[in-house]
Design a protein around this motif. Structure first.
Motif, mmCIF file in Angstrom:
data_model
loop_
_atom_site.group_PDB
_atom_site.id
_atom_site.type_symbol
_atom_site.label_atom_id
_atom_site.label_comp_id
_atom_site.label_asym_id
_atom_site.label_seq_id
_atom_site.Cartn_x
_atom_site.Cartn_y
_atom_site.Cartn_z
ATOM 1 N N VAL A 1 0.868 -1.185 0.000
ATOM 2 C CA VAL A 1 0.000 0.000 0.000
ATOM 3 C C VAL A 1 0.900 1.229 0.000
ATOM 4 O O VAL A 1 2.046 1.167 0.432
ATOM 5 N N PRO A 2 0.425 2.382 -0.486
ATOM 6 C CA PRO A 2 1.241 3.601 -0.427
ATOM 7 C C PRO A 2 1.525 3.995 1.021
ATOM 8 O O PRO A 2 0.686 3.804 1.895
ATOM 9 N N GLU A 3 2.707 4.529 1.257
ATOM 10 C CA GLU A 3 3.137 4.938 2.606
ATOM 11 C C GLU A 3 3.065 3.764 3.582
ATOM 12 O O GLU A 3 2.617 3.880 4.716
ATOM 13 N N TYR A 4 3.570 2.630 3.152
ATOM 14 C CA TYR A 4 3.598 1.378 3.916
ATOM 15 C C TYR A 4 4.480 1.553 5.141
ATOM 16 O O TYR A 4 5.638 1.966 5.031
ATOM 17 N N ILE A 5 3.960 1.264 6.335
ATOM 18 C CA ILE A 5 4.712 1.440 7.584
ATOM 19 C C ILE A 5 5.214 0.085 8.071
ATOM 20 O O ILE A 5 4.443 -0.867 8.176
ATOM 21 N N THR A 6 6.506 0.027 8.394
ATOM 22 C CA THR A 6 7.068 -1.159 9.038
ATOM 23 C C THR A 6 7.865 -0.716 10.254
ATOM 24 O O THR A 6 8.401 0.395 10.301
ATOM 25 N N LEU A 7 7.939 -1.603 11.226
ATOM 26 C CA LEU A 7 8.784 -1.409 12.394
ATOM 27 C C LEU A 7 9.940 -2.388 12.268
ATOM 28 O O LEU A 7 9.726 -3.592 12.112
ATOM 29 N N ALA A 8 11.156 -1.885 12.308
ATOM 30 C CA ALA A 8 12.342 -2.727 12.187
ATOM 31 C C ALA A 8 13.172 -2.558 13.446
ATOM 32 O O ALA A 8 13.206 -1.479 14.030
ATOM 33 N N GLY A 9 13.857 -3.606 13.849
ATOM 34 C CA GLY A 9 14.715 -3.507 15.013
ATOM 35 C C GLY A 9 14.635 -4.725 15.903
ATOM 36 O O GLY A 9 15.441 -4.900 16.796
ATOM 37 N N GLY A 10 13.701 -5.570 15.681
ATOM 38 C CA GLY A 10 13.592 -6.805 16.433
ATOM 39 C C GLY A 10 14.099 -7.950 15.572
ATOM 40 O O GLY A 10 14.875 -7.751 14.633
ATOM 41 N N PRO A 11 13.637 -9.151 15.840
ATOM 42 C CA PRO A 11 14.078 -10.293 15.043
ATOM 43 C C PRO A 11 13.592 -10.242 13.592
ATOM 44 O O PRO A 11 14.134 -10.916 12.743
ATOM 45 N N ARG A 12 12.590 -9.434 13.314
ATOM 46 C CA ARG A 12 12.076 -9.307 11.944
ATOM 47 C C ARG A 12 11.354 -7.967 11.799
ATOM 48 O O ARG A 12 11.017 -7.322 12.778
ATOM 49 N N LYS A 13 11.104 -7.571 10.553
ATOM 50 C CA LYS A 13 10.303 -6.377 10.287
ATOM 51 C C LYS A 13 8.840 -6.763 10.362
ATOM 52 O O LYS A 13 8.456 -7.846 9.925
ATOM 53 N N VAL A 14 8.038 -5.851 10.917
ATOM 54 C CA VAL A 14 6.596 -6.094 10.978
ATOM 55 C C VAL A 14 5.870 -4.896 10.393
ATOM 56 O O VAL A 14 6.319 -3.762 10.502
ATOM 57 N N GLU A 15 4.734 -5.167 9.774
ATOM 58 C CA GLU A 15 3.921 -4.097 9.202
ATOM 59 C C GLU A 15 2.954 -3.603 10.258
ATOM 60 O O GLU A 15 2.601 -4.324 11.186
ATOM 61 N N LEU A 16 2.533 -2.369 10.070
ATOM 62 C CA LEU A 16 1.618 -1.769 11.027
ATOM 63 C C LEU A 16 0.604 -0.909 10.276
ATOM 64 O O LEU A 16 0.988 -0.080 9.450
#
Length: 166
Positions: A121-136
């Motif tokens: 999706v446009p402006e796709y948000i992910t959180l990175a920094g743990g064991p994997r990237k996750v979408e939000l």
């Protein structure tokens, strides 16, 4: 906005859910109105054998609409909760059909990343920094994701400043 920051200060929590343009009360009114409008032509054939030939099709139309809207509600039962708890950041996602996922990371290392283009999706948000990237918040609108990304970055800065200070 279909997301909300907790009003309490500890632990700070963000809750996200999909927007519902047709609330449950509107659903009942829509199905009732549809059934009433579809049954109007049946009044002209009331008392004749043609009624029994048309009735199954009208019932199937209303039942199909009911089933499709109920399925849409079930598929949209998503709740994402992001909790800032001391040295840990917890993300839980309750998806449709009882699907449950969790993610945990140290908020000091978490980065909020956005992809203007190229994501699902446009402006796709992910959180990175743990064991994997996750979408939000993929179910949010583009403007809501832009605002959420800024708020998340600020919340991470504030949280890290509080936990880093002696």
């Amino acid at each position: 906005m279909p997301y909300e920051w907790s009003k309490t200060t500890t632990p700070k929590q963000l809750t996200l859910w999909p927007y519902r343009s047709l609330p449950r009360r509107g659903f009942v009114v829509f199905i009732g109105g549809t059934a009433a409008l579809i049954s109007l032509p049946l009044l002209t054939v009331l008392g004749s054998p043609v009624l029994w030939g048309l009735l199954p099709f009208f019932v199937a139309a209303v039942a199909g609409m009911y089933w499709a809207l109920q399925r849409n509600y079930r598929d949209g039962e998503i709740l994402e909760t992001l909790t800032f708890e001391g040295p840990r950041l917890h993300l839980t996602r309750h998806g449709p059909h009882g699907k449950h996922q969790t993610w945990e990371a140290n908020p000091h290392w978490v980065r909020v990343e956005t992809q203007a283009k190229g994501g699902p999706v446009p402006e796709y948000i992910t959180l990175a920094g743990g064991p994997r990237k996750v979408e939000l918040g993929t179910f949010l609108s583009e403007e809501e994701r832009i605002a959420l990304a800024q708020e998340l970055r600020q919340a991470l800065r504030d949280h890290n400043a509080r936990t880093d200070s002696p």
